[in-house]
Scaffold this active site. Structure first.
Site: not given
Ligand code: G3I
Length: 302
Positions: A127, A169, A206, A235
């Site tokens: 990105e 990516n 997406h 993705e």
């Molecule tokens: O693990 C912590 C947990 O301990 C905490 O209590 C909770 C509270 O916010 O957060 C948890 O972490 C989260 C993590 O996902 C695991 O669930 C993060 O806040 C959250 O920001 C994170 O989001 C991820 C996101 O990327 C972050 O940028 C998504 O799961 C994930 O699907 C998403 O994936 C991205 C790709 O890497 C890149 N392309 C876009 C795609 C979708 O956004």
């Protein structure tokens, strides 16, 4: 064939999913994932904040959990991701200039050493292009270290593990007419012409109402492949999970010989990062949706 992975394998392709370590204790989740897929992308576990939470102190416990689960189920793994403006640990967010540049290099070397020889692909850079319609780079602390940060990341990665395919990516690069797509295309073209090591481009895909699927996606995949890189759908999720759109995307990949496979960004709707949406192939109860059937049929017909 009766599973996505087996159906994709008929044409030498993989069919993957994002896997979250935190869900591996959910047997409904692992039953579907273990049955259907042949490639795994750790959804968060190999990102910078997960693997180097303190500078110079690497932690591979969650990444290894996903990696080991995949290998135990005969699947390959796509590493995600080594250099990204997002999900940087606090220490990295506060760095700039040559200290940040060196930290990026050290991070790539540290993580790739741990997984050396084990992964099929690495999303080396994620990105890096802007959404503002300029076709230029995204502003970020990494970009501010100098425009060559992306090629430095790829050269570092190649030296760290020559066995893994190195990918760029991004999202919203599926529409051929978008400035962002052209920006990435020109970068890849430049890298190929100058011998910067890049093997593949991942199209996150997406799709939603703001950034809908466009039938010129096939043209995009073909044009990138013609530069001499593999392409992949990395993705995939589609707001509302239109069965027709899922089939179209599948057929676009099947139409391009260098489209090596496709990955959906989660197993069930309830596993999706898009809370409140139903963008995936299985519903929250693990039932196959119409989109699942249309993808499977497209793979079997292709
Ligand atoms: O693990 C912590 C947990 O301990 C905490 O209590 C909770 C509270 O916010 O957060 C948890 O972490 C989260 C993590 O996902 C695991 O669930 C993060 O806040 C959250 O920001 C994170 O989001 C991820 C996101 O990327 C972050 O940028 C998504 O799961 C994930 O699907 C998403 O994936 C991205 C790709 O890497 C890149 N392309 C876009 C795609 C979708 O956004």
């Amino acid at each position: 064939a009766s599973t996505l992975g087996a159906a994709a394998a008929q044409s030498g392709r993989y069919f993957g999913t994002a896997i979250a370590a935190g869900r591996l204790g959910d047997s409904a989740y692992t039953t579907i994932a273990g049955r259907e897929f042949t490639m795994v992308t750790p959804e968060n576990e190999m990102k910078i904040d997960a693997t180097e939470p303190q500078q110079g102190q690497f932690n591979f416990s969650a990444g290894d959990q996903v990696y080991n689960w995949a290998v135990q189920h005969g699947m390959r793994v796509r590493g995600h991701t080594l250099a990204w403006h997002s999900q940087q640990p606090g220490w990295m967010q506060s760095l700039s200039g040559s200290a940040l540049r060196q930290a990026m290099i050290n991070h790539i070397n540290g993580v790739m050493a741990h997984y050396k020889g084990k992964l099929a692909y690495w999303d080396v850079v994620n990105e890096a292009f802007a959404d503002d319609g300029s076709g230029g780079r995204r502003d970020s602390n990494l970009q501010r270290t100098g425009n060559d940060w992306i090629e430095v990341a790829f050269r570092t990665a190649r030296a760290a593990d020559p066995s893994v395919k190195l990918c760029y990516n991004d999202y919203n690069i599926e529409n051929w007419n978008a400035a962002k797509t052209q920006g990435v295309y020109n970068m890849v073209k430049d890298f190929k012409s100058r011998g910067v090591p890049i093997d593949c481009v991942g199209f996150q895909s997406h799709f939603n109402s703001g950034d809908p699927y466009n039938s010129n996606f096939r043209t995009t995949l073909q044009n990138f492949a013609a530069l001499g890189v593999d392409v992949a759908i990395t993705e995939l999720d589609i707001q509302g999970a239109s069965a027709t759109t899922y089939a179209n995307v599948t057929n676009d990949c099947l139409a391009v010989s260098r489209c090596v496979g496709m990955t959906v960004w989660g197993v069930r709707d309830s596993d999706s990062w898009r809370s409140g949406d139903t963008p995936l192939l299985f519903d929250g109860n693990g039932n196959k949706k119409a989109a699942y059937t249309s993808v499977l049929n497209a793979l079997n017909a292709g």
